[in-house]
Design a protein around this motif. Structure first.
Motif, PDB file in Angstrom:
ATOM      1  N   GLU A 193      39.281 -53.276 -46.892  1.00 33.40           N
ATOM      2  CA  GLU A 193      39.687 -54.651 -47.359  1.00 33.40           C
ATOM      3  C   GLU A 193      41.170 -55.008 -48.109  1.00 33.40           C
ATOM      4  N   ASP A 194      42.070 -53.329 -47.495  1.00 31.34           N
ATOM      5  CA  ASP A 194      43.286 -53.638 -47.896  1.00 31.34           C
ATOM      6  C   ASP A 194      44.349 -54.452 -47.286  1.00 31.34           C
ATOM      7  N   ALA A 195      45.090 -54.513 -47.042  1.00 29.00           N
ATOM      8  CA  ALA A 195      46.031 -54.439 -46.291  1.00 29.00           C
ATOM      9  C   ALA A 195      48.021 -54.561 -46.738  1.00 29.00           C
ATOM     10  N   PHE A 196      48.770 -54.450 -45.931  1.00 25.37           N
ATOM     11  CA  PHE A 196      50.533 -54.322 -46.088  1.00 25.37           C
ATOM     12  C   PHE A 196      51.243 -54.543 -45.242  1.00 25.37           C
ATOM     13  N   ALA A 197      52.290 -54.795 -45.465  1.00 23.52           N
ATOM     14  CA  ALA A 197      53.395 -55.424 -44.081  1.00 23.52           C
ATOM     15  C   ALA A 197      54.725 -54.700 -44.821  1.00 23.52           C
ATOM     16  N   LEU A 198      55.326 -53.984 -44.234  1.00 25.85           N
ATOM     17  CA  LEU A 198      57.027 -53.272 -44.334  1.00 25.85           C
ATOM     18  C   LEU A 198      57.706 -53.899 -43.487  1.00 25.85           C
ATOM     19  N   SER A 199      59.228 -54.206 -43.771  1.00 28.05           N
ATOM     20  CA  SER A 199      60.374 -54.656 -42.996  1.00 28.05           C
ATOM     21  C   SER A 199      61.451 -54.539 -43.492  1.00 28.05           C
ATOM     22  N   ARG A 200      62.471 -54.304 -42.201  1.00 28.16           N
ATOM     23  CA  ARG A 200      63.788 -54.704 -43.391  1.00 28.16           C
ATOM     24  C   ARG A 200      64.857 -55.983 -43.278  1.00 28.16           C
ATOM     25  N   SER A 201      65.511 -55.916 -44.280  1.00 30.48           N
ATOM     26  CA  SER A 201      66.037 -57.255 -43.690  1.00 30.48           C
ATOM     27  C   SER A 201      68.225 -56.809 -43.812  1.00 30.48           C
ATOM     28  N   ALA A 202      68.990 -57.766 -44.164  1.00 30.22           N
ATOM     29  CA  ALA A 202      70.100 -57.598 -44.586  1.00 30.22           C
ATOM     30  C   ALA A 202      70.587 -58.897 -45.465  1.00 30.22           C
ATOM     31  N   LEU A 203      71.375 -58.961 -46.415  1.00 31.38           N
ATOM     32  CA  LEU A 203      72.044 -59.761 -47.391  1.00 31.38           C
ATOM     33  C   LEU A 203      72.690 -60.440 -46.742  1.00 31.38           C
ATOM     34  N   PRO A 204      73.294 -60.941 -47.036  1.00 27.74           N
ATOM     35  CA  PRO A 204      74.494 -62.069 -46.309  1.00 27.74           C
ATOM     36  C   PRO A 204      76.032 -61.433 -46.208  1.00 27.74           C
ATOM     37  N   LEU A 236      65.131 -53.367 -48.074  1.00 28.34           N
ATOM     38  CA  LEU A 236      63.717 -53.081 -47.340  1.00 28.34           C
ATOM     39  C   LEU A 236      63.046 -54.084 -48.878  1.00 28.34           C
ATOM     40  N   VAL A 237      61.534 -54.117 -47.905  1.00 29.70           N
ATOM     41  CA  VAL A 237      60.889 -54.911 -48.358  1.00 29.70           C
ATOM     42  C   VAL A 237      59.102 -54.610 -48.173  1.00 29.70           C
ATOM     43  N   ALA A 238      58.164 -53.793 -49.042  1.00 28.38           N
ATOM     44  CA  ALA A 238      56.939 -53.545 -48.667  1.00 28.38           C
ATOM     45  C   ALA A 238      56.312 -55.152 -49.598  1.00 28.38           C
ATOM     46  N   VAL A 239      54.574 -55.298 -49.158  1.00 22.75           N
ATOM     47  CA  VAL A 239      53.815 -56.469 -49.643  1.00 22.75           C
ATOM     48  C   VAL A 239      52.368 -54.750 -49.623  1.00 22.75           C
ATOM     49  N   VAL A 240      51.955 -55.095 -50.463  1.00 21.11           N
ATOM     50  CA  VAL A 240      50.733 -54.510 -50.630  1.00 21.11           C
ATOM     51  C   VAL A 240      49.887 -55.267 -51.218  1.00 21.11           C
ATOM     52  N   CYS A 241      48.599 -55.549 -50.807  1.00 24.12           N
ATOM     53  CA  CYS A 241      47.237 -56.224 -51.061  1.00 24.12           C
ATOM     54  C   CYS A 241      46.163 -56.524 -51.194  1.00 24.12           C
ATOM     55  N   ASP A 242      45.542 -56.256 -51.802  1.00 25.06           N
ATOM     56  CA  ASP A 242      43.967 -55.214 -52.491  1.00 25.06           C
ATOM     57  C   ASP A 242      43.128 -56.966 -52.127  1.00 25.06           C
ATOM     58  N   GLY A 243      42.190 -56.489 -51.082  1.00 26.50           N
ATOM     59  CA  GLY A 243      40.906 -58.155 -50.938  1.00 26.50           C
ATOM     60  C   GLY A 243      40.254 -58.012 -52.517  1.00 26.50           C
ATOM     61  N   VAL A 244      39.210 -58.962 -52.476  1.00 28.84           N
ATOM     62  CA  VAL A 244      38.715 -59.171 -54.162  1.00 28.84           C
ATOM     63  C   VAL A 244      36.902 -59.196 -52.983  1.00 28.84           C
ATOM     64  N   SER A 245      36.416 -57.856 -53.331  1.00 30.13           N
ATOM     65  CA  SER A 245      35.000 -57.540 -52.731  1.00 30.13           C
ATOM     66  C   SER A 245      34.573 -58.067 -53.108  1.00 30.13           C
ATOM     67  N   SER A 246      34.157 -59.511 -54.059  1.00 31.61           N
ATOM     68  CA  SER A 246      33.390 -59.873 -54.343  1.00 31.61           C
ATOM     69  C   SER A 246      33.781 -61.275 -53.635  1.00 31.61           C
ATOM     70  N   ALA A 247      34.223 -61.592 -52.887  1.00 33.08           N
ATOM     71  CA  ALA A 247      35.159 -63.157 -52.372  1.00 33.08           C
ATOM     72  C   ALA A 247      34.797 -62.524 -51.268  1.00 33.08           C
ATOM     73  N   THR A 248      34.805 -64.093 -50.563  1.00 28.48           N
ATOM     74  CA  THR A 248      34.340 -63.999 -48.738  1.00 28.48           C
ATOM     75  C   THR A 248      35.586 -63.102 -47.790  1.00 28.48           C
ATOM     76  N   ARG A 249      35.433 -62.516 -47.431  1.00 28.17           N
ATOM     77  CA  ARG A 249      36.606 -62.376 -46.129  1.00 28.17           C
ATOM     78  C   ARG A 249      37.175 -61.909 -46.691  1.00 28.17           C
ATOM     79  N   PRO A 250      37.441 -60.359 -47.971  1.00 25.68           N
ATOM     80  CA  PRO A 250      38.533 -60.185 -48.523  1.00 25.68           C
ATOM     81  C   PRO A 250      39.416 -59.753 -47.246  1.00 25.68           C
ATOM     82  N   ASP A 251      39.280 -58.733 -46.545  1.00 23.30           N
ATOM     83  CA  ASP A 251      39.934 -58.250 -45.349  1.00 23.30           C
ATOM     84  C   ASP A 251      41.012 -59.556 -45.154  1.00 23.30           C
ATOM     85  N   ASP A 252      40.510 -60.580 -44.635  1.00 25.29           N
ATOM     86  CA  ASP A 252      41.247 -61.753 -43.974  1.00 25.29           C
ATOM     87  C   ASP A 252      42.268 -61.705 -44.645  1.00 25.29           C
ATOM     88  N   ALA A 253      42.110 -61.966 -46.818  1.00 26.78           N
ATOM     89  CA  ALA A 253      42.400 -62.663 -47.076  1.00 26.78           C
ATOM     90  C   ALA A 253      43.698 -61.750 -47.522  1.00 26.78           C
TER      91      ALA A 253
END
Length: 448
Positions: free
Chosen positions: A197-208, A214-231
């Motif tokens: 039910e976890d998910a992540f996203a990685l990317s690289r960008s440039a400033l002006p 460098l960008v990293a996003v990590v998310c943890d779905g709440v198991s007691s909720a509906t569709r935590p993996d989609d969230a």
């Protein structure tokens, strides 16, 4: 007006072969009554498409088949006559000559046809003019072999098992690895949960100014909720896209981080209004929800944003310098410690420790994105992870002991080591971790 068919005139007497004249009713030589002679049958029957002869419209005189010669004994059957054994006549009742049929022309059904070979020779292919030939289809790309996530050496066969150790490989969402230049992340189902039910996203960008981010996003779905993996997946993707859109425009990374968390919250909230997951259909379940932690690393700045109890850690390359935890949990345990009611050890030993007080979702009390900016004075690595990892290395010092010394140059290897530490500890939860080096350098090499 219909007409009755007329009998065909006879040229000779059927009895004595005396020539006859038209209109004779009796033979002048023998007195044979010519009126009792039946009309000759039609010269050629009409065949249907399936080879059968149609039934005549009116009864015809029986065919005068020759009688079969007597059999040689009581146990010997009479000989069978073929259609070609019968003498034919033309339309004037004259006997046809017994000449052999013309070559290649069939006179009837034959049962003595020679056997044909089973194999037929194929005609040689005609040469194709390359100027007019259609272009050949491009060859399909050869898929790279997959290696076992358990032993790291054996190849995975078509059934999803390691050819070396026999370990069953996880489904695509159950184990995900990604490396983007100097950034890498891993997400795994763990040993106890039935899905990831976890998910992540990685990317690289440039400033002006052209410097990298460098960008990293990590998310943890709440198991007691509906569709935590989609969230978790919706939040990770939306936050990542928001940061990639804002950073090149010159938006301050801390402001871009705040806006990205708000955008991720809207994406998760939208899942609750979809018809297939509307709360009226599941009144006893919470709306889709997840936690989020995100990091932006530039050449001189480190920005962290979070909601919930997913964390970020700082581990310097010089292990003589102290590591640090960069986030504060939105949880019951953190509130008890902040209020001075319990020590950190007591709070996190309580069974209510992991009850979160902040999350992304339609039924959250109030969205309070947390952001913080740091300017480290030395190189190091940043870890962003879910509680599936930090449950087994809670303090910054414990986490630093697990991180390999070459994590700055081999982030994917470091992420695998951290995953192995969580699985060796029990793997009670989904495990997700991303590893980013600081500072972000344009020419930094990826992991080997």
């Amino acid at each position: 007006m219909s007409q009755m068919p007329q009998p065909k005139a006879l040229s000779r007497c059927p009895s004595c072969e005396e020539p006859l004249e038209s209109g004779d009713r009796y033979c002048g030589a023998c007195g044979y009554d010519l009126s009792v002679v039946p009309a000759p049958p039609s010269d050629a029957p009409t065949l249907t498409m399936n080879g059968t002869v149609p039934r005549p419209a009116s009864p015809a005189a029986p065919v005068d088949w020759p009688s079969a010669p007597p059999a040689g004994g009581s146990e010997t059957s009479a000989p069978v006559h073929l259609p070609t054994d019968l003498a034919g006549t033309d339309s004037a009742d004259s006997h046809l000559p017994a000449a052999a049929p013309a070559q290649g022309v069939s006179r009837g059904v034959r049962f003595d046809r020679p056997s044909e070979p089973d194999d037929y020779p194929l005609a040689a292919p005609q040469p194709v003019d390359p100027r007019t030939a259609p272009p050949a289809a491009p060859a399909a790309p050869v898929a790279e072999p997959k290696f076992c996530v358990a032993c790291r050496t054996g190849r995975v066969d078509g059934d999803g098992y390691c050819e070396h150790c026999g370990h069953a490989q996880p489904r695509e969402r159950d184990h995900m690895e990604e490396e983007s230049g100097p950034v890498a992340a891993i997400s795994d189902r763990g040993l106890r949960h039935h899905r990831n039910e976890d998910a992540f996203a990685l990317s690289r960008s440039a400033l002006p100014d052209g410097s990298p981010a460098l960008v990293a996003v990590v998310c943890d779905g709440v198991s007691s909720a509906t569709r935590p993996d989609d969230a978790s997946l919706a939040a990770a993707r939306t936050a990542n896209e928001s940061l990639l859109a804002a950073l090149p425009l010159g938006t301050h990374p801390q402001q871009a981080m705040h806006d990205a968390i708000v955008a991720a919250s809207h994406a998760v909230n939208a899942l609750a209004t979809e018809p297939e997951t509307a709360q009226e259909h599941t009144p006893h379940q919470n709306a889709p929800a997840c936690t989020l932690v995100s990091v932006v690393v530039t050449a001189s700045l480190l920005v962290v944003g979070w909601v919930g109890d997913s964390r970020a850690y700082w581990v310097p390359v010089d292990r003589g310098a102290p590591p640090a935890r960069l986030t504060e949990d939105d949880s019951w345990a953190a509130q008890m410690v902040a209020a001075g009611l319990m020590s950190e050890a007591e709070a996190y030993a309580d069974e209510r420790a992991h009850a979160i007080t902040g999350w992304l979702g339609a039924d959250a009390y109030e969205l309070e994105p947390h952001t913080a900016a740091f300017k480290p004075d030395r190189p190091g690595v940043v870890l962003v992870c879910t509680d599936g990892l930090w449950n087994y290395a809670e303090s910054a010092e414990e986490m630093a002991e697990v991180v390999p010394s070459d994590a700055e140059h081999r982030p994917l290897h470091a992420a695998r080591v951290l995953l192995g530490h969580a699985l060796d500890g029990g793997g009670h939860d989904n495990v997700t971790v991303a590893v980013l080096p600081f500072p972000a350098l344009p020419q930094r090499a990826g992991s080997a």
